[in-house]
Structure formats: structure tokens, C-alpha cells
Design an enzyme around this catalytic site. Sequence first.
Site, PDB file in Angstrom:
ATOM      1  N   CYS A  88       5.076   1.137  -1.634  1.00  0.00           N
ATOM      2  CA  CYS A  88       6.366   0.440  -1.619  1.00  0.00           C
ATOM      3  C   CYS A  88       6.889   0.276  -3.049  1.00  0.00           C
ATOM      4  O   CYS A  88       7.290   1.255  -3.659  1.00  0.00           O
ATOM      5  CB  CYS A  88       6.223  -0.879  -0.872  1.00  0.00           C
ATOM      6  N   HIS A 122       3.560   0.595   4.358  1.00  0.00           N
ATOM      7  CA  HIS A 122       2.343  -0.146   4.000  1.00  0.00           C
ATOM      8  C   HIS A 122       1.144   0.338   4.816  1.00  0.00           C
ATOM      9  O   HIS A 122       0.934  -0.144   5.936  1.00  0.00           O
ATOM     10  CB  HIS A 122       2.573  -1.643   4.217  1.00  0.00           C
ATOM     11  N   GLU A 128      -1.815  -0.400   4.461  1.00  0.00           N
ATOM     12  CA  GLU A 128      -2.889  -1.411   4.509  1.00  0.00           C
ATOM     13  C   GLU A 128      -2.797  -2.353   5.701  1.00  0.00           C
ATOM     14  O   GLU A 128      -3.765  -3.034   6.017  1.00  0.00           O
ATOM     15  CB  GLU A 128      -2.890  -2.217   3.191  1.00  0.00           C
TER      16      GLU A 128
END
Length: 613
Positions: free
Chosen positions: A75, A161, A163
Site C-alpha cells: 500500500c 494488504h 497480511e
Amino acid sequence: MAILDCGGQYTKVIDRKVRELLVQSDIFPVGTPPERLREYQGIILSGGPASVWNEQALHYDPALLDLGIPVLGICYGMQLINQHFGGMVVPGLRTEYGETEIEVDPGCPLFDGLEPKQVVLMSHGDTVSELAPGFQIAARSGDVTAAIYHPGLNIYGVQFHPEVDLTVPGKAILTNFLMKICGLHGTYALEDRIHTAIEKIREKAKDQKVLVLVSGGVDSAVSAALLLKALDPDNVYAIHIDHGLMRKNESDIVCENLKAQGLKHLIRENAAADFFNSVIEVNGKTIGPLTRLVDPEEKRNLIGEVFIRVVRRTAESLKLDFDQTFWAQGTLRPDLIESGNPDVSGYAHKIKTHHNDVDIVRRAREKGLVIETNWDWHKDEVRQVARALGIEESIASRQPFPGPGLAVRMMCNDATDRITSEQQARVAELMAGFDPAYHTEAVPIRTVGVQGDCRSHRFLALSYGKGIELEWDKVYAIGTGLPNQVDFINRVAYVLNKERLDGPLQCYPLYINPESVDLLRELDARVVSKLNTKPISQVFAVLLPVGITKKYSVAIRTIITNDFMTGRPAAIGKDILRETVAELTREIERDFPQIDLVLYDVTSKPPATVEWQ
Ligand SMILES: Nc1ncnc2c1ncn2[C@@H]1O[C@H](COP(=O)(O)OP(=O)(O)OP(=O)(O)O)[C@@H](O)[C@H]1O
Ligand SMILES: O=c1[nH]c(=O)c2[nH+]cn([C@@H]3O[C@H](COP(=O)(O)O)[C@@H](O)[C@H]3O)c2[nH]1
Ligand SMILES: NC(=O)CC[C@H](N)C(=O)O
Ligand SMILES: [Mg+2]
């Protein structure tokens, strides 16, 4: 793996996910001198609230990207890489918050082994408008660049993202980066969390008395259980505070359960009068009483301060000097991240102050008096620890209930906000282009959201289909699409009883007082009794001062998540039965004459938060 923090809400989640793949990781501020990173086999640059194109851009040493070590920018991290190498980043014409479908190039090593179509979590307002020379586009969502890479330099960037759980191929992408691109092996042993926590408690408070704040939730249950293991149980004093903002019968049930946990001393403080009537000073400003407040941050700060006042009083009743006494609370990592705690990140924005991280708590922490055993964990990790400690499953899997209780589910309002006719026209125009069968309008009630790692406090929109049954995919698309297209809405709710909508909506003042809290408490009990089923992670009711002929409406909030950093609403007709929702709506209409509309929150986190505040 070195993780460079740019202030992202999920920096710690990156660290967790890397460790779960059995690779050791360390977090550093983004400005860390590159020499300190030479020993690492890979670098991940996190997301963050800043923009690379303006003066708030974070300072970093450009040599960082010349180390010859593989880099993955996430990002903000990707935007930094693109700009660094001569590309351009600008505010996007279209923002992306929430689940987004992208098309990846499986030829890019990061996406090796993946199918081209993937669903990922986005949270950004800025976008790559010109690709840096030498880079290739490795993924797109429509016309938005979703990933870039430089094959020669081994430098990668993803706009989404990987994660978080909502990114379906997240684990595969991180595995590709760690193992295939950086050449790491999963050999790291996860620490024995329980052992470490017990050691830390003993180091601090060995033979001393400790007060532990217990709410009945899993976080404080784990804190209390760890204290009982680490210390002489005779020295552990549990305090449960009923602030008058608990759910129906909750404090009675909680105290019964806590007794069964082996606590020798349990003190229940009935402190509703303190919470409703107290006034505090913050930076020279008088805040309170709660019954006059409409600002969500003021509510949160006041409640947090009063919590500690009540604890002080309890300590004094036990003949303890509060300024010398250890006290424990079940603070979690997200509480601190979202409160913008500078000890967790120097660059993160405050999304909202959690009651357990207000100024008075920070000062006590500086004095070393606060014990926070769960400090580093996310919700699902606490649940694992709870099970390992033998805590009853009903508590280990208990739905969270925020410290400020029903206060953050009451949309307190002085009815002075206005939607402009231009804003309303813009919503109508967008909806006409989306599907003319759906009517949507902005209402002058603001709720808190988290967009591009920044706090937002924007209007709610209400939506309904004219003459059609609820079609979940369409409704969810409105919940995702509208906040992406206008910058004044961050939450959308669907009207479940649209036949009530036979006149213009009115907004009224609403304050916290015993009557409004009682109404919300009863509504909440009804909503929870009907919808507290798997796969819903949390469900509750929110009271809103809006209606056509009556002064209140109720919103049903459901969320499906593991770590509570991101999540999506339960899909009606998929995750929960249509009939159950219809029945609940009929029951509310029948049993709550004060309520006009029954709404269903169709917004994910991001762009909204779980609580409305
Ligand atoms: N009513 C309460 N009485 C005493 N302590 C409380 C109360 N509410 C919150 N706390 C303290 O604040 C901490 C943070 O609250 P939080 O709601 O995050 O945790 P929890 O209640 O233990 O778990 P959950 O998040 O699952 O509800 C708690 O762990 C507890 O120490
Ligand atoms: O202890 C707490 N103190 C608070 O001030 C607080 N605010 C939100 N929550 C809970 O945290 C989770 C994420 O919620 P948000 O998306 O609203 O931040 C959800 O589970 C929320 O219920 C709180 N818990
Ligand atoms: N989550 C992020 O890293 C956001 C980056 C930047 N603030 C944006 O909105 O695009
Ligand atoms: Mg709680």
C-alpha cells in the site's frame, strides 16, 4: 525479515503473519538507517496514513532501496517505491476500501501458482498514475494498478494488504515473497507465550498485590488467569465495574462466572452514577457529563478516565496507595494501534481512543504500574491462549464487548449536522447509474471509519430496493461502492422494513441517559438472542435518532472476522437465513413501539469500523 513501519493499522499483522510462516521478523521505523538492515534477507515496507505526494510523506533514506535486498512494499510502501523510482502517485479518482476483485499476472514471482482472478483487501485513496521506469504492472483492479515489480531489482509492490485475512491469497503471496524471492526457510520457533507472560508478571510484581480489571470478556479473563498462575492468588484482587452501560443482566452473569475462575477476591463496583455524572478536564478543556456529550472521542475519553477514578477508589477502600499499586488490564494490540499509541507506532493515526489507552492510563504506564499481559496479541491469539490455559470455552470464544459499552452504540447527536443538496444529488446520480431499483440517501448522522489507515467521521447512507427482495450481492456492492465514490459517506445500512418509509426522514437529538440506554439494552438483547450464531464473530444493536413518524431507529451490526482488524458483515441469505432476519424485524416492530426503521449495516471494515461510536 525486516518490517519497516509507515504507520499502518496492520504493521503488526505483517509481523504476525511472517512469524506464522516460521520466519523471524523485526519491526523498525521507516526512517531507520539502511546499514542496520544489511543482515536481513528481505524488507517489507508497511502501509500508512500518509500520502507520498505531499509534505506529510515520511522520511526514509533512499539508500534503503539500493541494498540489493528483495523489497515488498504494501500500500503506502508500494506508492513509496513507485515514486522513488521515478513513477507518479496521485489521489485516485476512485478510492478502494474493502474487498476488491483483482486480476494478477501469475508470471510475476510474487503471484506464482495463483489463479488470475483473486479477492483482496484494499484500503487506499492514492493511486499509481504513472509507472516507474523499469517496473511492470503485475496486478490490476479495473484501471487501478494493484501490484508492480521490477524483475531485475527484485523489488515488488502491492496496493492491497496480503497480511489480512480478507485477502484470500495473502498467505500464498507472503510465502512466495519469503521463501521463493528472499530464499528464507521456515525454521523459526514461535515463543511459548504463556511462559513468557508469566515470567514478565513475576519480574514486575512478584510478592505484591495486583488489582486486575475484569469485564467478563476473554481478554481480561486471560489476564486474570495469567496473574493467578504467576502470583500468590491471595494477592490478586479482581475488580468488575458496572458502569451502567453493560448489556442486559451482564454484570450479574459475569460475576457468577468470575467466581468460578478461582479468584479469591472479587469486587463489584456499581458505578453508574460516576460514569453518568462525572466531569473531567483534558488539556484545560472541561468534558462531561456523559449525558450531554455527542462527540464520540469525548465520550471515550471521559469513560476511560472515570474507569481509573473508580479503580483508585477501590484501591483506597482496600487501604492501598493507588499511586504505588500495580493494576492489570486485558489490553490488546489493536486497542493500542487504533488509539494511535506512540509506543506502538510513531506514524499511525488515531482511529479512536480505546478506553484502556486514555491519558491517565498512559501516565500510569510510564510509571511502570500497569500490567498488560496481552499487549502484543490479537483477538484470535488471546482465544488460543485462553484455551491453552483451560479457560471455559464459553469465555474463550465470547464475543467482544467494548469497554465503553453501550455508549459507543448510541449515535448521540444534537441534530445540527446537515447534508447539502449537492451531496444528496451526487448520491442519487451514482445510484441511478448503479441500479435504478435501489434508492439511497445520505442521513446527517456521522459514524467512525478507517480509510487508507486514516480516521474518518462521515455520514451514514440508507439504502433500499423499491419493490424487490433483498439481493445481498447488490446491497453489499452499494456498501462497498458508495464510500469509494464519495468522500462524505463511510457506512451504508439497508432498510429491512422499507414499507415504513412513507415520508421524509427526520433526525432528532439523542443523549445518553438511563431511558435511552435501557431502550438500547433491550433491543440489543433481542438482536443478540436471534443472531448469535456461527459464522458471526460479533453482533449487536445500535440506536439512531432518526425516523419518519418516530424518533428512533435501530441498526443491526454483524461482523465476520478473526483478528478484528478487518471484517465483513454477515451476508443475509448466505451466512444467516433471510427468514431469521425477517422474523427479527417483525419482532422489533411488534415489541418496540418507539422504533421506526430496522436497518442492517452492510459495510465492511474498512471503510467502516465495527462499532459506530
Ligand atoms: N466493565 C469493566 N470492568 C472492569 N474492567 C473492564 C471493564 N470493561 C473493560 N475492562 C478492562 O478493559 C480491558 C479492555 O477491554 P476489552 O473489552 O478490550 O477486553 P475484554 O472485555 O477483556 O475482552 P473483549 O474485548 O472480548 O470484550 C479489559 O480487558 C478489562 O481489563
Ligand atoms: O476494549 C475495547 N475498548 C474500546 O474502546 C473498543 N472499541 C471497539 N472495541 C472492540 O474492538 C473490535 C474492533 O472494533 P472497531 O472496528 O470498532 O475498532 C470490536 O470487537 C469492538 O467491539 C473496543 N474494545
Ligand atoms: N493503507 C495505506 O497504506 C494507504 C496509503 C495512502 N494513505 C492512501 O490512502 O492511498
Ligand atoms: Mg470487553
